[in-house]
Design a protein around this motif. Sequence first.
Motif, PDB file in Angstrom:
ATOM      1  N   GLU A  35       0.504  -0.920  -0.104  1.00 16.94           N
ATOM      2  CA  GLU A  35       0.146   0.287   0.189  1.00 16.94           C
ATOM      3  C   GLU A  35       1.086   1.417  -0.027  1.00 16.94           C
ATOM      4  N   ARG A  36       0.368   1.764  -0.849  1.00 18.60           N
ATOM      5  CA  ARG A  36       1.131   3.840  -1.005  1.00 18.60           C
ATOM      6  C   ARG A  36       1.662   4.368  -0.145  1.00 18.60           C
ATOM      7  N   THR A  43     -10.325   5.559  -1.215  1.00 15.93           N
ATOM      8  CA  THR A  43     -12.318   5.670  -1.339  1.00 15.93           C
ATOM      9  C   THR A  43     -12.039   5.013   0.282  1.00 15.93           C
ATOM     10  N   THR A  44     -11.825   3.600   0.838  1.00 16.29           N
ATOM     11  CA  THR A  44     -12.751   3.453   1.685  1.00 16.29           C
ATOM     12  C   THR A  44     -12.895   4.337   2.635  1.00 16.29           C
ATOM     13  N   GLN A  50     -22.784   1.578   3.415  1.00 15.65           N
ATOM     14  CA  GLN A  50     -24.053   0.618   3.198  1.00 15.65           C
ATOM     15  C   GLN A  50     -23.453  -1.095   2.671  1.00 15.65           C
ATOM     16  N   LEU A 348     -15.112  -0.288  -8.276  1.00 16.12           N
ATOM     17  CA  LEU A 348     -16.003  -1.300  -7.144  1.00 16.12           C
ATOM     18  C   LEU A 348     -16.634  -0.118  -7.584  1.00 16.12           C
ATOM     19  N   ALA A 350     -19.377  -0.049  -5.290  1.00 19.42           N
ATOM     20  CA  ALA A 350     -19.956  -0.398  -3.856  1.00 19.42           C
ATOM     21  C   ALA A 350     -19.358  -1.523  -3.099  1.00 19.42           C
ATOM     22  N   GLY A 351     -18.209  -1.068  -2.854  1.00 22.53           N
ATOM     23  CA  GLY A 351     -17.352  -2.072  -2.508  1.00 22.53           C
ATOM     24  C   GLY A 351     -16.709  -2.014  -1.141  1.00 22.53           C
ATOM     25  N   LEU A 352     -17.509  -1.861  -0.401  1.00 22.82           N
ATOM     26  CA  LEU A 352     -18.234  -1.663   0.941  1.00 22.82           C
ATOM     27  C   LEU A 352     -19.104  -2.778   1.144  1.00 22.82           C
ATOM     28  N   GLY A 353     -20.072  -2.858   0.169  1.00 19.84           N
ATOM     29  CA  GLY A 353     -21.179  -3.850   0.923  1.00 19.84           C
ATOM     30  C   GLY A 353     -20.742  -4.956  -0.397  1.00 19.84           C
TER      31      GLY A 353
HETATM   32  C1  LIG Z   1     -18.580   9.065  -0.935  1.00 17.93           C
HETATM   33  C2  LIG Z   1     -18.699   8.257  -0.833  1.00 17.93           C
HETATM   34  C3  LIG Z   1     -19.689   6.744  -0.621  1.00 17.93           C
HETATM   35  C4  LIG Z   1     -19.691   5.507  -0.745  1.00 17.93           C
HETATM   36  N1  LIG Z   1     -20.708   5.188   0.155  1.00 17.93           N
HETATM   37  C5  LIG Z   1     -20.668   3.810  -0.770  1.00 17.93           C
HETATM   38  C6  LIG Z   1     -21.534   3.004   0.174  1.00 17.93           C
HETATM   39  O1  LIG Z   1     -22.616   3.135   1.049  1.00 17.93           O
HETATM   40  N2  LIG Z   1     -21.526   1.378  -0.197  1.00 17.93           N
HETATM   41  C7  LIG Z   1     -20.443   0.979  -0.233  1.00 17.93           C
HETATM   42  O2  LIG Z   1     -20.387  -0.280  -0.677  1.00 17.93           O
HETATM   43  N3  LIG Z   1     -19.827   1.557  -0.970  1.00 17.93           N
HETATM   44  C8  LIG Z   1     -19.904   2.754  -1.123  1.00 17.93           C
HETATM   45  N4  LIG Z   1     -18.878   3.452  -1.765  1.00 17.93           N
HETATM   46  C9  LIG Z   1     -17.840   2.839  -2.794  1.00 17.93           C
HETATM   47  C10 LIG Z   1     -16.928   2.542  -1.356  1.00 17.93           C
HETATM   48  O3  LIG Z   1     -16.702   3.122  -1.262  1.00 17.93           O
HETATM   49  C11 LIG Z   1     -15.498   1.912  -3.156  1.00 17.93           C
HETATM   50  O4  LIG Z   1     -15.876   0.811  -3.689  1.00 17.93           O
HETATM   51  C12 LIG Z   1     -14.247   1.697  -2.169  1.00 17.93           C
HETATM   52  O5  LIG Z   1     -13.648   2.237  -0.796  1.00 17.93           O
HETATM   53  C13 LIG Z   1     -13.701   1.428  -3.576  1.00 17.93           C
HETATM   54  O6  LIG Z   1     -12.267   0.563  -2.509  1.00 17.93           O
HETATM   55  P1  LIG Z   1     -11.046  -0.011  -3.427  1.00 17.93           P
HETATM   56  O7  LIG Z   1     -10.297  -1.001  -2.397  1.00 17.93           O
HETATM   57  O8  LIG Z   1     -11.667  -0.868  -4.483  1.00 17.93           O
HETATM   58  O9  LIG Z   1      -9.955   1.611  -3.255  1.00 17.93           O
HETATM   59  P2  LIG Z   1     -10.002   2.516  -2.917  1.00 17.93           P
HETATM   60  O10 LIG Z   1     -10.471   2.524  -1.250  1.00 17.93           O
HETATM   61  O11 LIG Z   1      -9.193   4.070  -3.522  1.00 17.93           O
HETATM   62  O12 LIG Z   1      -8.136   2.007  -1.899  1.00 17.93           O
HETATM   63  C14 LIG Z   1      -7.220   1.289  -3.581  1.00 17.93           C
HETATM   64  C15 LIG Z   1      -5.813   1.682  -2.430  1.00 17.93           C
HETATM   65  O13 LIG Z   1      -4.613   1.910  -3.367  1.00 17.93           O
HETATM   66  C16 LIG Z   1      -3.939   2.354  -3.053  1.00 17.93           C
HETATM   67  N5  LIG Z   1      -2.906   2.050  -4.000  1.00 17.93           N
HETATM   68  C17 LIG Z   1      -2.551   3.344  -5.827  1.00 17.93           C
HETATM   69  N6  LIG Z   1      -1.573   2.952  -6.382  1.00 17.93           N
HETATM   70  C18 LIG Z   1      -0.862   2.596  -5.549  1.00 17.93           C
HETATM   71  C19 LIG Z   1       0.588   2.685  -6.110  1.00 17.93           C
HETATM   72  N7  LIG Z   1       0.836   3.096  -6.650  1.00 17.93           N
HETATM   73  N8  LIG Z   1       0.995   1.150  -4.896  1.00 17.93           N
HETATM   74  C20 LIG Z   1       0.060   1.571  -3.820  1.00 17.93           C
HETATM   75  N9  LIG Z   1      -0.826   1.770  -3.710  1.00 17.93           N
HETATM   76  C21 LIG Z   1      -1.695   1.810  -4.048  1.00 17.93           C
HETATM   77  C22 LIG Z   1      -4.362   3.393  -2.619  1.00 17.93           C
HETATM   78  O14 LIG Z   1      -3.236   3.973  -2.038  1.00 17.93           O
HETATM   79  C23 LIG Z   1      -5.235   3.418  -1.995  1.00 17.93           C
HETATM   80  O15 LIG Z   1      -5.565   2.371  -0.470  1.00 17.93           O
HETATM   81  C24 LIG Z   1     -18.869   4.892  -1.335  1.00 17.93           C
HETATM   82  C25 LIG Z   1     -18.136   5.871  -2.358  1.00 17.93           C
HETATM   83  C26 LIG Z   1     -17.330   7.397  -2.210  1.00 17.93           C
HETATM   84  C27 LIG Z   1     -16.972   8.459  -2.752  1.00 17.93           C
END
Ligand SMILES: Cc1cc2nc3c(=O)[nH]c(=O)nc-3n(C[C@H](O)[C@H](O)[C@H](O)COP(=O)(O)OP(=O)(O)OC[C@H]3O[C@@H](n4cnc5c(N)ncnc54)[C@H](O)[C@@H]3O)c2cc1C
Length: 811
Positions: A35-36, A43-44, A50, A348, A350-353
């Motif tokens: 993780e960077r 986003t998480t 939800q 993703l 809706a990545g949390l669900g």
């Molecule tokens: C306002 C808002 C509300 C939301 N509400 C909901 C909800 O109610 N229910 C739900 O299910 N989803 C919801 N979502 C969507 C959900 O939050 C996302 O789908 C989810 O968090 C995505 O997770 P992820 O792990 O794919 O991405 P991220 O959380 O973005 O994780 C990606 C990770 O990769 C790391 N990374 C990137 N590049 C590199 C690199 N070169 N080297 C090492 N690490 C790197 C980043 O630092 C980051 O930590 C919401 C989103 C938003 C914006």
Amino acid sequence: MRDQARVVVIGGGIAGCSALYHLTQEGWTDVMLIERDELTSGTTWHSAAQVTNFGMTQTMVGLKSHSIALYKELRDDPEYPVGYNHGDGGIRLANTEAQMDGYRHFASMARGMGVEFEVIDAAECARRHPLISTDNLLGGLWDPTDGHIDPAQLCQALARRARLAGAEVNRHTPVTGLTQHPDSTWTVHTEKGDVRAEIVVNAGGYRCNEIGAMMGVSHPVASMEHQYFLTEDIPAIAEAGHRMPLLRCPISDYYCRQEKGGLLLGFYEQGCRTWGMDGIDPKFTNDLCPDDLDRVTDVLEGAFARMPALMETGIRSIVNGPITYTIDGAPLVGPIPGKRNAFCIIGLRAGLGEGGGHGWLLAQQIVHGEAQYDTWVIDPRRFTGHATVELTALKAIEDYQNEFRFHFPHEHRPAGRPMKTTPLTPLLAAEGAEFGTVNGWERVDYIKPTPDFSETLGFRFNEVHDLVAQEVAAVATSVGLTEVSGFNRFELTGKDVHGFLDRMLCGRVTKKPGRVGLGYLLNHHGMLKTEATIANIPASDRGPDRVWYGSAAASEYHDMDWLTAHLRPAEDVTIRSLTNAQTILVLAGPRARDVLSAAARGDWSREAFPWLSLREAHIGIAPATVLGVSFSGELAYEIHVPNESLHAAYLALRKAGEAHGLRLFGARAVDSMRLEKGFLHWKADLLTEFDPFETGLDRFVKLDKGDFIGKPALLERVENGPRRKLVTLAVETSEAPAHGGASLVADGKIVGTVTSGDWGHRTGLNLAYAFVAPEVAQEGTEMTVDILGEPVPARVIPASPYDPGFDRMRA
Ligand SMILES: Cc1cc2nc3c(=O)[nH]c(=O)nc-3n(C[C@H](O)[C@H](O)[C@H](O)COP(=O)(O)OP(=O)(O)OC[C@H]3O[C@@H](n4cnc5c(N)ncnc54)[C@H](O)[C@@H]3O)c2cc1C
């Protein structure tokens, strides 16, 4: 940090943490997450988080059930309990009957996965959610499991469990490059040194395309800005004496859940914005976009009208963060097309669900080559060359604007169209064609009676029913012509082609020059991978001996990866895709031979060109390859034409057809006709969850031939007997088809699931295919199918109710 790991997962949001944890659960503990920054800093961390069980396919419902079960387990872990409000319940609202029908269907589909939703009326919605008004409300879908979770705690808990199982988690370690070696392994370059890995996983969230660029790929993922706000405490919530259920509203595009004594309200405004299209500031981490509530006033008004208490409440804080979208709203979880040992879990929204379930299915794919559910709905290979970030941005905006408005059957939304066309598209449009899209290709759905005709979308038969009936009647009694754009076609050349195909196919498919056969490819578990038409083209002035491998329009990347992955280095086989270079015209009906004979020189009699023959010819002046095959059950020819000659071939066929009353038909008519013949659709009826015997393809399997992929596993499966059988059902209603996913019930128990359904216009039967328990698979067995909330009688009938002797297509 170690300098080696079997799998390196890049990214520590919910996607990466879930993938890492589930890899350890599948038994691979030599795994590492990089993780960077801090975990959850993408986003998480700011997610509304939800967690619903609602999904529009059984795979989505199943993977969300997994998330929920896992999150409950983590909540109850005394050593590291995660905050999870499970079971507040949630309502998806509706103000049209068509939406209510959708909910009835999704409830029927979920029941087959052991998940109980409830369709409730407006008064019941208000009883369960005391803050809402029933104005402009018909009812909703109730999900009793709905709730929300603490996103940071969830990721920490998954990472903690993975670490305890042997995984390594490296924070503050940006990945800066990826080098793939000739043996397909990787070096992962980081700011803290290199790591050698067998497999890499891109879990980079909104930075997934930065990581993609390191391996030379561009993922069809775009980010949108997405906002919610948190309110001050609302007295009516305290007075209610229970937690407020969640709300999701397709009428005004917002969601709402309780947060402490107030509400959290999230918006999908029409004036939405993409984010990060021209690059993302490297310093954007643990960060938010500037908030902009002016943009969401359209949606806010709807929310105020539904929950008047909001108007008397102050806003405590606003969150605006990037959220990723793909072309169809579902994420990309699985192998990266065109790459070896590379997977992704990205896009993703809706990545949390969903994240718990996606990590689970991804880990199964990495460790076992396939997951327990058919994962096509989330497979990164379901989009092919057209899937650019530009197209994704347009579709992301459209999807965002329609967040809770699910697609109706046969709905093809306008953004990013036309994307892929043939030279005939404008001509067919001028003839009144209504187009749908298949993998980006415009394909004729049906011919409109008037230019201003428009379909009433919904789950019941509508005005298109009669138009399709007329097209089918023309094909059955005279002759019809349709274009099948984007059909996947590979050309295989080299002296080892037949040996190679023998190993890939589970049956004995003809090797004779000038002949055509149908074959099935299994995976290593003996389950159905894909279906292919094998056409053996003899050497001619157009090329050497070659085989055309034809398969479903969206299967190009999927099938290419599967074939090339199994090619042995010493084998003399070259595979070239002709998918974008050729298009098929289908001529079908009892007069098809007359039309073909008038348009092309040569003897096309039954004796000279019997069923399953192939011949290179000219249609008028256009070079073409004609195959005697039929998907309609009528005498039919597939005429494959290079795109530059397609217009000429079409004109020649139209002219030759004038004397025989030739008329155009579309994909809706084809779908109706194929159901009357027992012909199956890839990824509707042909799924990796079933073997070929369960799918009723016994005649295409030859267990007595030499080795083929999947044979040992299939032999084992045969020993154990089938778990399900594919049957054809006649359904006793003319109101609506049995849509894929509908549940079947016998003696009060769920006994199966519909895969496809439609009206058979030649038989006058409402037909469906379904996988059912073997004890109810015999012909004549009666059961009920839950169609839009009603138990409708259905009976198992023979697989090919129209022309069971197959005489018409062999005529
Ligand atoms: C306002 C808002 C509300 C939301 N509400 C909901 C909800 O109610 N229910 C739900 O299910 N989803 C919801 N979502 C969507 C959900 O939050 C996302 O789908 C989810 O968090 C995505 O997770 P992820 O792990 O794919 O991405 P991220 O959380 O973005 O994780 C990606 C990770 O990769 C790391 N990374 C990137 N590049 C590199 C690199 N070169 N080297 C090492 N690490 C790197 C980043 O630092 C980051 O930590 C919401 C989103 C938003 C914006």
